[in-house]
Design a protein around this motif. Structure first.
Motif, mmCIF file in Angstrom:
data_model
loop_
_atom_site.group_PDB
_atom_site.id
_atom_site.type_symbol
_atom_site.label_atom_id
_atom_site.label_comp_id
_atom_site.label_asym_id
_atom_site.label_seq_id
_atom_site.Cartn_x
_atom_site.Cartn_y
_atom_site.Cartn_z
ATOM 1 N N GLN A 53 73.083 43.362 -12.436
ATOM 2 C CA GLN A 53 74.310 43.263 -11.839
ATOM 3 C C GLN A 53 74.483 44.892 -11.286
ATOM 4 O O GLN A 53 74.997 45.053 -10.329
ATOM 5 C CB GLN A 53 75.445 42.756 -12.491
ATOM 6 C CG GLN A 53 75.304 41.285 -12.810
ATOM 7 C CD GLN A 53 76.315 40.772 -14.006
ATOM 8 O OE1 GLN A 53 77.473 41.008 -13.596
ATOM 9 N NE2 GLN A 53 76.069 40.178 -14.956
ATOM 10 N N SER A 113 75.157 45.762 -7.480
ATOM 11 C CA SER A 113 76.101 46.427 -7.153
ATOM 12 C C SER A 113 76.100 47.942 -6.391
ATOM 13 O O SER A 113 76.501 48.131 -5.297
ATOM 14 C CB SER A 113 77.306 46.665 -8.129
ATOM 15 O OG SER A 113 77.795 45.389 -8.796
ATOM 16 N N GLY A 127 77.081 47.227 -2.622
ATOM 17 C CA GLY A 127 78.277 47.496 -2.969
ATOM 18 C C GLY A 127 79.311 46.311 -3.016
ATOM 19 O O GLY A 127 79.106 45.149 -3.736
ATOM 20 N N ALA A 147 78.071 42.592 -3.088
ATOM 21 C CA ALA A 147 77.503 42.236 -4.697
ATOM 22 C C ALA A 147 78.724 41.479 -5.084
ATOM 23 O O ALA A 147 78.570 40.139 -5.771
ATOM 24 C CB ALA A 147 77.128 43.289 -5.252
ATOM 25 N N ASP A 148 79.804 41.987 -5.212
ATOM 26 C CA ASP A 148 81.056 41.454 -5.533
ATOM 27 C C ASP A 148 81.328 39.955 -4.890
ATOM 28 O O ASP A 148 81.681 39.076 -5.649
ATOM 29 C CB ASP A 148 82.131 42.335 -5.600
ATOM 30 C CG ASP A 148 81.933 43.595 -6.218
ATOM 31 O OD1 ASP A 148 81.178 43.510 -7.409
ATOM 32 O OD2 ASP A 148 82.787 44.762 -5.893
#
Length: 93
Positions: free
Chosen positions: A56, A60, A64, A67-68
């Motif tokens: 993860q 991320s 950035g 990814a969330d």
């Protein structure tokens, strides 16, 4: 149950994310290659499926906020589809 491992270290771009999901989920050519389309195919999936997500931090770092949004989409799809399970693992280096 089908188990699909998703290693964020291997998904450096949005395109790579959608290429990966299209391949591992055997999605049709008309798959929209965006998070809304991914949510749709995951919530419509009838076969019991476990998505095991690791890497993860790398995901991320590479993507950035996308990814969330991706992880949120996966969690939302699992909440709406009892055949879908999301498991988070620490990535081994």
């Amino acid at each position: 149950m089908e188990i699909i491992r998703i290693d964020g270290r291997e998904l450096p771009t949005r395109e790579a994310v959608h290429d990966y999901f299209a391949a591992c989920l055997h999605l049709p050519g008309y798959y929209g290659r965006n998070l809304d389309a991914l949510y749709d195919v995951l919530t419509e999936r009838a076969a019991p499926t476990r998505l095991v997500i690791c890497g993860q931090a790398a995901l991320s770092a590479a993507l950035g906020g996308y990814a969330d949004a991706l992880l949120g989409t996966l969690s939302d799809a699992a909440a709406d589809n009892p055949a879908l399970e999301i498991v988070y693992e620490e990535a081994s280096e």
